[in-house]
Write a protein that holds these residues in place. Structure first.
Motif, mmCIF file in Angstrom:
data_model
loop_
_atom_site.group_PDB
_atom_site.id
_atom_site.type_symbol
_atom_site.label_atom_id
_atom_site.label_comp_id
_atom_site.label_asym_id
_atom_site.label_seq_id
_atom_site.Cartn_x
_atom_site.Cartn_y
_atom_site.Cartn_z
ATOM 1 N N HIS A 121 1.218 -1.324 0.454
ATOM 2 C CA HIS A 121 -0.075 0.392 0.303
ATOM 3 C C HIS A 121 1.075 1.362 -0.439
ATOM 4 O O HIS A 121 0.352 1.983 -0.843
ATOM 5 C CB HIS A 121 -0.595 0.404 1.155
ATOM 6 C CG HIS A 121 -2.376 0.856 1.243
ATOM 7 N ND1 HIS A 121 -3.270 0.342 0.928
ATOM 8 C CD2 HIS A 121 -2.435 2.189 0.683
ATOM 9 C CE1 HIS A 121 -4.760 0.883 0.841
ATOM 10 N NE2 HIS A 121 -3.844 1.909 0.975
ATOM 11 N N HIS A 137 -7.147 -1.414 -0.783
ATOM 12 C CA HIS A 137 -8.396 -0.714 0.126
ATOM 13 C C HIS A 137 -9.363 -1.790 0.175
ATOM 14 O O HIS A 137 -9.518 -2.121 0.980
ATOM 15 C CB HIS A 137 -8.642 0.369 0.260
ATOM 16 C CG HIS A 137 -9.183 0.949 1.482
ATOM 17 N ND1 HIS A 137 -9.546 1.504 2.188
ATOM 18 C CD2 HIS A 137 -10.544 0.673 0.754
ATOM 19 C CE1 HIS A 137 -9.880 1.833 2.994
ATOM 20 N NE2 HIS A 137 -11.292 1.640 2.367
ATOM 21 N N GLU A 140 -8.437 -5.184 1.703
ATOM 22 C CA GLU A 140 -8.447 -5.192 3.019
ATOM 23 C C GLU A 140 -9.444 -5.107 3.834
ATOM 24 O O GLU A 140 -9.738 -6.242 4.263
ATOM 25 C CB GLU A 140 -7.819 -4.112 2.855
ATOM 26 C CG GLU A 140 -6.261 -4.275 2.522
ATOM 27 C CD GLU A 140 -5.117 -2.896 2.462
ATOM 28 O OE1 GLU A 140 -6.176 -2.247 3.103
ATOM 29 O OE2 GLU A 140 -4.249 -2.581 2.546
ATOM 30 N N GLN A 141 -10.759 -4.224 2.944
ATOM 31 C CA GLN A 141 -11.812 -4.692 3.336
ATOM 32 C C GLN A 141 -13.182 -5.970 3.060
ATOM 33 O O GLN A 141 -13.244 -6.913 3.532
ATOM 34 C CB GLN A 141 -12.919 -3.745 2.877
ATOM 35 C CG GLN A 141 -12.611 -2.525 2.877
ATOM 36 C CD GLN A 141 -12.465 -2.108 4.526
ATOM 37 O OE1 GLN A 141 -13.778 -2.176 5.059
ATOM 38 N NE2 GLN A 141 -10.988 -1.110 5.206
#
Length: 200
Positions: A121, A137, A140-141
């Protein structure tokens, strides 16, 4: 200025990547790479003189077909160059969104850190690759996985509509991440030609 390569670094593994194979990777010649892996018994994690594996080189160049070939041959997703850089970090640094997605789908770690304590990242943020940052992102969610790549429930949708150049467009729902607009994938014909080594 951040450098991904230590020019004085020794090879990171026992097997040296032949110059002809490195040249083939730079040129995107999947046929030559496949011959080296299968016919010549080449090691998928062989490194060049700067400690970069074949997967790192292919990821940096954005050669997604070569990346897939190396992953199929067992190339390590978590191999680290002398400064701790992984293939995912290289891909994030240069903004190769398609390769980043491939590596995430293959379960590359987004939390691994290099010797400067930087993650993939961080590499994407250094060069302000907004599409890659958004993809990381999102991953990661809700981690990307092949079973989730169905139109009704996945975080990225493949459009069946051909673009002007005959490739397929992959779009991300605006509700998921407004930064993501489109990613181009090879058409079936182009992918077949590439797999057969007909890449210029």
């Amino acid at each position: 200025m951040l450098s991904l390569v230590d020019s004085d670094a020794p090879p990171c593994c026992a097997e040296q990547l032949p110059d002809r194979v490195r040249d083939a990777i730079d040129a995107g010649r999947v046929g030559l790479l496949r011959d080296w892996l299968t016919r010549d018994g080449g090691h998928a994690d062989a490194c060049d003189a700067k400690g970069r594996t074949a997967l790192m080189l292919a990821a940096t160049q954005g050669h997604s077909v070569l990346v897939q070939e190396l992953l199929a041959a067992g190339a390590s997703l978590e191999a680290q160059q002398s400064q701790g850089t992984t293939a995912l970090m290289f891909a994030c640094f240069v903004g190769e969104t398609r390769v980043v997605m491939q590596l995430l789908l293959a379960s590359a770690s987004t939390t691994r850190r290099d010797k400067r304590h930087l993650t993939a990242h961080n590499y994407a943020k250094l060069k302000q690759h907004e599409l890659v940052i958004a993809l990381l992102h999102q991953h990661e969610q809700q981690p990307l996985a092949w079973p989730r790549l169905a139109p009704q429930d996945c975080c990225c949708l493949l459009s069946a509509e051909d673009t002007a150049d005959g490739s397929l467009s992959a779009s991300f729902p605006a509700t998921t991440c407004s930064v993501l607009s489109s990613v181009t994938f090879l058409s079936d014909e182009a992918l077949t030609a590439a797999q057969e080594g007909d890449v210029p």
